[in-house]
Structure formats: C-alpha cells, structure tokens
Enzyme design. Structure first.
Site, PDB file in Angstrom:
ATOM      1  N   LYS A   1       1.830  -3.208   7.539  1.00 47.35           N
ATOM      2  CA  LYS A   1       0.719  -3.813   6.804  1.00 47.35           C
ATOM      3  C   LYS A   1       0.380  -5.186   7.383  1.00 47.35           C
ATOM      4  O   LYS A   1       1.244  -6.058   7.478  1.00 47.35           O
ATOM      5  CB  LYS A   1       1.094  -3.930   5.322  1.00 47.35           C
TER       6      LYS A   1
ATOM      7  N   THR B   1      -3.238 -10.481  -5.934  1.00 46.36           N
ATOM      8  CA  THR B   1      -2.698  -9.439  -5.054  1.00 46.36           C
ATOM      9  C   THR B   1      -1.232  -9.141  -5.356  1.00 46.36           C
ATOM     10  O   THR B   1      -0.533  -8.565  -4.522  1.00 46.36           O
ATOM     11  CB  THR B   1      -2.841  -9.866  -3.586  1.00 46.36           C
TER      12      THR B   1
ATOM     13  N   GLY C   1       1.897  -7.311  -6.282  1.00 46.10           N
ATOM     14  CA  GLY C   1       2.266  -5.903  -6.378  1.00 46.10           C
ATOM     15  C   GLY C   1       1.539  -4.982  -5.426  1.00 46.10           C
ATOM     16  O   GLY C   1       1.673  -3.757  -5.527  1.00 46.10           O
ATOM     17  N   THR C   2       0.792  -5.534  -4.457  1.00 49.58           N
ATOM     18  CA  THR C   2       0.052  -4.656  -3.546  1.00 49.58           C
ATOM     19  C   THR C   2       0.986  -3.793  -2.707  1.00 49.58           C
ATOM     20  O   THR C   2       0.689  -2.622  -2.438  1.00 49.58           O
ATOM     21  CB  THR C   2      -0.866  -5.465  -2.614  1.00 49.58           C
ATOM     22  N   GLY C   3       2.125  -4.351  -2.283  1.00 49.59           N
ATOM     23  CA  GLY C   3       3.057  -3.577  -1.468  1.00 49.59           C
ATOM     24  C   GLY C   3       3.674  -2.423  -2.241  1.00 49.59           C
ATOM     25  O   GLY C   3       3.739  -1.291  -1.742  1.00 49.59           O
ATOM     26  N   CYS C   4       4.131  -2.705  -3.455  1.00 51.03           N
ATOM     27  CA  CYS C   4       4.692  -1.654  -4.314  1.00 51.03           C
ATOM     28  C   CYS C   4       3.644  -0.579  -4.577  1.00 51.03           C
ATOM     29  O   CYS C   4       3.923   0.627  -4.516  1.00 51.03           O
ATOM     30  CB  CYS C   4       5.143  -2.233  -5.650  1.00 51.03           C
TER      31      CYS C   4
END
Length: 273
Positions: free
Chosen positions: A175, A209, A211-214
């Site tokens: 990412k 943003t 929690g975008t990775g989870c």
C-alpha cells in the site's frame, strides 16, 4: 450472505480499526465475520492509550471453537502482539486440513505511532506466518521493517515487493498511501510471481483514515472467501475503502473512522416496512 471469514486481531474500543472495523467491513460486503481476539486496546482517534493482551491459550480456544463448528473460507490476521500468540496461531493453522486462504495484515504500528508488535513476534511473523499466507498487505513503514529497505518512491515499492515475495509469500499488496502526501494519486502494487499490477486512485484529502489498513485487508479476505480471484478481490476492496473514506462521518479529534456502512441503505428497510 456468502463467505465465512475468521479474523484474528485486536479490539479497538474506538470502533474505527481492529476487530470492529473487520466485522463491519465483512458484513458490508455480504460476508459472515467471526473473531478470535488477541488483545484489548483502550483506543480513540488520537491514539492507543493502553493494551491488554489475551492469553495465547484463549486465542487458540476462540479459533478452535469457530473452525470446528462454523468453519472458515478465509482467515485474516491483524494485531498479534507477542511471539507466544503468533506461535499459538500457527499451531492451530497447522491443524487445518485444506487451510483457508490466509490474509496477513502485518499490523506493526498504530496510526498514532504506537508500536503494536514486539520484535520477537515480528520475527515469528516473518519466519512462520508469512509463508502460510495467500496474501500480505503491508503499508510502506511495515514493508520497510519487514525488508530492511527504504521506500521513497514507486521504484522502491517495486523492489520492496520483490523482497517480500522472496520471503515465501505468493502475493503482496503493498500500500502506497505513505508516499509523499503532495502526490495527487495513491498507488498500491499487487505483486505475485507472475508480475505486478498497479492500482491507482485519486488521493482524498482528509484526516479521517483510521482503520484503512484493517478495512482493506478484511475486504480482500471477504472477496477471497466468496470465491473471487485475487486481483478482483483487491479491486473491489480498494473501491470499498475509497467510498468509505469519502463518506467518513468526521468523528473524533484525531484520525477519524471511515463510514463502513457506505454499501448499506437503511431507508430501504423503512420503505419495505
């Protein structure tokens, strides 16, 4: 409802990341979410204020209960904490015949900067968990920790993705959101042994943003659980995250949560009542 996803991760009391974001994401995409909680966090949009680990044996108990009764089409890991928990998870995974697709989100550092994974656990993740994964989804700081490389541009991302594949992982979704914030677009690279696919989207200027990775990793896991091909699962997951960021409700004084319900229309239920 289609696609059973077991999420092994920590809880976020603020509701924006961790298990809470995972459940919301999988549900919003039409899947069925189950959980094995590895840690409780006292957390809000400003940061992680305290962490209470769950004993490894109880993490195993949660996993065995779910897998032995409901089963899983995909498994997603998030915050794992310490080496003992990683070892416990790998032990249960090794018991599974026809192991479900495993998506590993190597959650190492929280959005606010708190370190979430001990060094010994990181080594166990690299040596024992990553080789089991169908996909890993590191951001750039996590990829730098895992590879020892410095990543400043897209060419560096290509090199880091190759280094991650060399760890024995069949697919890497690297990412690129942490590249220079002045860039007008965000690029993510899906790298496999067959080549690299670049996904590009306009950068949304927002602080919301958390929690975008989870969310992205769980969205991909839901797609794989539903039988989607990897590239299609990634494409849908990215579209969902972009929509959820754009619709963020603006809560909190720090990095606010997304709108995980962006796929839902509650008014439809009223019209049908």
């Amino acid at each position: 409802m289609k696609g059973r996803v077991l999420v092994i991760a920590g809880s976020d009391s603020g509701g924006g990341a961790g298990i809470q974001a995972d459940i919301k994401t999988i549900t919003a995409l039409g899947g069925f979410a189950m959980t094995a909680i590895t840690a409780l966090t006292a957390q809000d949009t400003r940061g992680v204020h305290d962490i209470h680990p769950v004993p490894p044996a109880f993490v195993q108990a949660q996993m065995r209960c779910v897998l032995g009764d409901l089963g899983a089409d995909a498994i997603k890991t998030g915050m794992l904490g310490d080496a003992a928990v990683v070892d416990a998870i790998c032990e249960v995974l090794a018991e599974q015949a026809g192991e479900p697709a495993l998506v590993v989100d190597p959650v190492l550092v929280a959005k606010g900067g708190a370190r979430l994974t001990a060094d010994a656990a990181l080594q166990r993740i690299r040596d024992f968990l990553l080789p089991r994964a169908a996909l890993i989804t590191p951001n750039l700081p996590e990829a730098e920790v895992l590879t020892g490389l410095s990543i400043a541009d897209e060419a560096d991302m290509q090199r880091a993705a190759a280094a991650l594949l060399a760890l024995g992982v069949p697919a890497v979704l690297l990412k690129g959101g942490h590249l220079d914030g002045d860039r007008p677009e965000v690029v993510d690279l899906l790298a496999t042994r067959d080549g690299v696919t670049a996904f590009r989207s306009p950068r949304i200027a927002t602080r919301h943003t958390h929690g975008t990775g989870c969310t992205l990793a769980s969205a991909v896991a839901a797609g794989l659980a539903q039988g989607m091909q990897m590239v299609d699962a990634v494409r849908r997951a990215r579209a969902y995250v972009q929509a959820a960021i754009a619709a963020a409700p603006g809560l909190g004084g720090g990095h606010g949560p997304l709108d995980h319900s962006v796929t839902m229309d509650p008014a439809r239920l009223v019209r049908r009542a």
